[in-house]
Design a protein around this motif. Structure first.
Motif, PDB file in Angstrom:
ATOM      1  N   LEU A 162       0.840  -1.185   0.000  1.00 45.13           N
ATOM      2  CA  LEU A 162       0.000   0.000   0.000  1.00 45.13           C
ATOM      3  C   LEU A 162       0.882   1.244   0.000  1.00 45.13           C
ATOM      4  O   LEU A 162       1.834   1.335   0.773  1.00 45.13           O
ATOM      5  CB  LEU A 162      -0.891   0.041   1.251  1.00 45.13           C
ATOM      6  N   HIS A 163       0.550   2.198  -0.855  1.00 47.17           N
ATOM      7  CA  HIS A 163       1.184   3.513  -0.855  1.00 47.17           C
ATOM      8  C   HIS A 163       0.111   4.528  -0.458  1.00 47.17           C
ATOM      9  O   HIS A 163      -0.798   4.817  -1.231  1.00 47.17           O
ATOM     10  CB  HIS A 163       1.751   3.846  -2.227  1.00 47.17           C
ATOM     11  N   GLN A 164       0.203   5.023   0.764  1.00 44.37           N
ATOM     12  CA  GLN A 164      -0.776   5.974   1.279  1.00 44.37           C
ATOM     13  C   GLN A 164      -0.302   7.392   0.950  1.00 44.37           C
ATOM     14  O   GLN A 164       0.742   7.826   1.420  1.00 44.37           O
ATOM     15  CB  GLN A 164      -0.937   5.787   2.782  1.00 44.37           C
ATOM     16  N   CYS A 165      -1.074   8.095   0.126  1.00 39.18           N
ATOM     17  CA  CYS A 165      -0.663   9.408  -0.387  1.00 39.18           C
ATOM     18  C   CYS A 165      -1.311  10.549   0.386  1.00 39.18           C
ATOM     19  O   CYS A 165      -0.616  11.422   0.906  1.00 39.18           O
ATOM     20  CB  CYS A 165      -1.023   9.514  -1.871  1.00 39.18           C
ATOM     21  N   ILE A 166      -2.627  10.571   0.439  1.00 38.62           N
ATOM     22  CA  ILE A 166      -3.361  11.598   1.177  1.00 38.62           C
ATOM     23  C   ILE A 166      -3.981  10.904   2.370  1.00 38.62           C
ATOM     24  O   ILE A 166      -4.922  10.119   2.234  1.00 38.62           O
ATOM     25  CB  ILE A 166      -4.429  12.264   0.292  1.00 38.62           C
ATOM     26  N   ILE A 167      -3.435  11.169   3.545  1.00 38.80           N
ATOM     27  CA  ILE A 167      -3.823  10.418   4.729  1.00 38.80           C
ATOM     28  C   ILE A 167      -3.486  11.240   5.962  1.00 38.80           C
ATOM     29  O   ILE A 167      -2.544  12.038   5.953  1.00 38.80           O
ATOM     30  CB  ILE A 167      -3.115   9.046   4.757  1.00 38.80           C
ATOM     31  N   GLY A 179      -4.748   6.791  -2.175  1.00 43.20           N
ATOM     32  CA  GLY A 179      -3.463   6.126  -2.375  1.00 43.20           C
ATOM     33  C   GLY A 179      -3.606   5.029  -3.411  1.00 43.20           C
ATOM     34  O   GLY A 179      -4.630   4.929  -4.109  1.00 43.20           O
ATOM     35  N   PHE A 180      -2.567   4.180  -3.504  1.00 42.39           N
ATOM     36  CA  PHE A 180      -2.664   3.070  -4.446  1.00 42.39           C
ATOM     37  C   PHE A 180      -1.993   1.843  -3.866  1.00 42.39           C
ATOM     38  O   PHE A 180      -1.148   1.921  -2.970  1.00 42.39           O
ATOM     39  CB  PHE A 180      -2.067   3.429  -5.811  1.00 42.39           C
ATOM     40  N   TRP A 256      -7.064   3.559  -4.670  1.00 42.29           N
ATOM     41  CA  TRP A 256      -8.218   3.584  -3.781  1.00 42.29           C
ATOM     42  C   TRP A 256      -8.413   5.017  -3.286  1.00 42.29           C
ATOM     43  O   TRP A 256      -7.462   5.720  -2.986  1.00 42.29           O
ATOM     44  CB  TRP A 256      -8.049   2.619  -2.608  1.00 42.29           C
ATOM     45  N   ALA A 257      -9.650   5.433  -3.254  1.00 45.87           N
ATOM     46  CA  ALA A 257      -9.956   6.803  -2.840  1.00 45.87           C
ATOM     47  C   ALA A 257     -11.318   6.812  -2.167  1.00 45.87           C
ATOM     48  O   ALA A 257     -12.269   6.210  -2.674  1.00 45.87           O
ATOM     49  CB  ALA A 257      -9.949   7.749  -4.037  1.00 45.87           C
TER      50      ALA A 257
END
Length: 277
Positions: A162-167, A179-180, A256-257
């Motif tokens: 998992l790459h969490q971008c906006i969190i 993220g994706f 995923w968003a």
């Protein structure tokens, strides 16, 4: 610019749908060369766009559905590039985005332009927007700035990154989590074991699939599931009451968003695999 509207559906309505009705209600094709395409969801008023510039840049549109002077007048956005190298120019500031790099655009951003650096390998920008109640700064999210989590095991066929971008605790938002995830070679399942989250609608954008591969995406109530079959760069929306998980016939990733009442990543209700029907 083409933006479709999709209405909200109840669990009982979804349980009675045919395959074509499920696709019409929840699946969208967002990417076409040189175009902006989108889907406006009555689930949490999400607007998702695919922006595919070629030699000429493309500007962020203002669909009739939002009834605003600019798209981000009352909204925020998460952006990720699922194509070749490109740039997002936001109110005069240039933000380069390589493949799978991301950007947060805060409420009130006026002018947004999307650029492909190489028309032979064009960028493809997925833009996920939701209503926002605060102004937060635009932030570029390079790979090294993402929160990376390893999850699952090869034995369970669900090993993934998992790459969490906006969190929360990293890049802030009003109500978006974004993220994706990349499923490891030899594994098939994503988001397994699954969950629901009654305060948030979630969208999956599957990408980096080979042309011949597909993802079998499961949705519906845990004891009354349905499925849709998705190809590369297709989006599926999951209502807050629905599970959302799937398995692929080959390697793949997915964005995923979520948007809704609560942006907390861990606000979810686990579903026991043995209870799925």
């Amino acid at each position: 610019m083409t933006v479709e509207t999709r209405f909200a559906h109840s669990p009982s309505a979804v349980a009675a749908m045919s395959t074509s009705q499920l696709r019409d209600a929840f699946v969208a094709d967002l990417f076409a060369p040189g175009e902006v395409r989108g889907v406006y969801l009555h689930h949490d008023r999400i607007l998702a766009l695919g922006v595919s510039p070629l030699a000429e840049p493309l500007d962020l549109p203002v669909p009739d559905q939002v009834r605003a002077r600019t798209l981000l007048q009352r909204r925020e956005a998460g952006v990720i590039n699922v194509g070749g190298p490109g740039r997002v120019v936001a109110d005069g500031s240039d933000h380069p985005l390589a493949h799978t790099e991301a950007l947060y655009l805060g409420r009130g951003t006026e002018q947004v332009r999307f650029v492909s650096d190489d028309a032979a390998d064009p960028a493809a920008f997925y833009v996920f927007t939701a209503a926002a109640h605060v102004d937060l700064p635009t932030t570029r999210i390079a790979r090294e700035q993402m929160n990376v989590v390893e999850i699952g095991t090869p034995d369970a066929s669900n090993h993934r990154t998992l790459h969490q971008c906006i969190i929360e605790g990293r890049t802030r938002s009003a109500n978006i989590a974004f993220g994706f995830t990349t499923v490891h070679s030899g594994s098939a399942w994503n988001t397994m074991p699954p969950h629901t989250h009654d305060r948030r609608t979630e969208c999956y954008l599957y990408f980096d699939l080979a042309e011949a591969d597909r993802v079998f995406h499961i949705m519906g109530e845990p004891d009354e599931t349905r499925h849709v079959v998705l190809a590369d760069r297709q989006l599926v929306a999951s209502p807050s009451w629905s599970v959302h998980f799937g398995a692929g016939t080959g390697p793949y990733s997915f964005v995923w968003a979520t948007a809704g009442e609560n942006a907390a990543y861990d606000d979810m209700d686990a579903v026991v695999t043995a209870d799925i029907r």
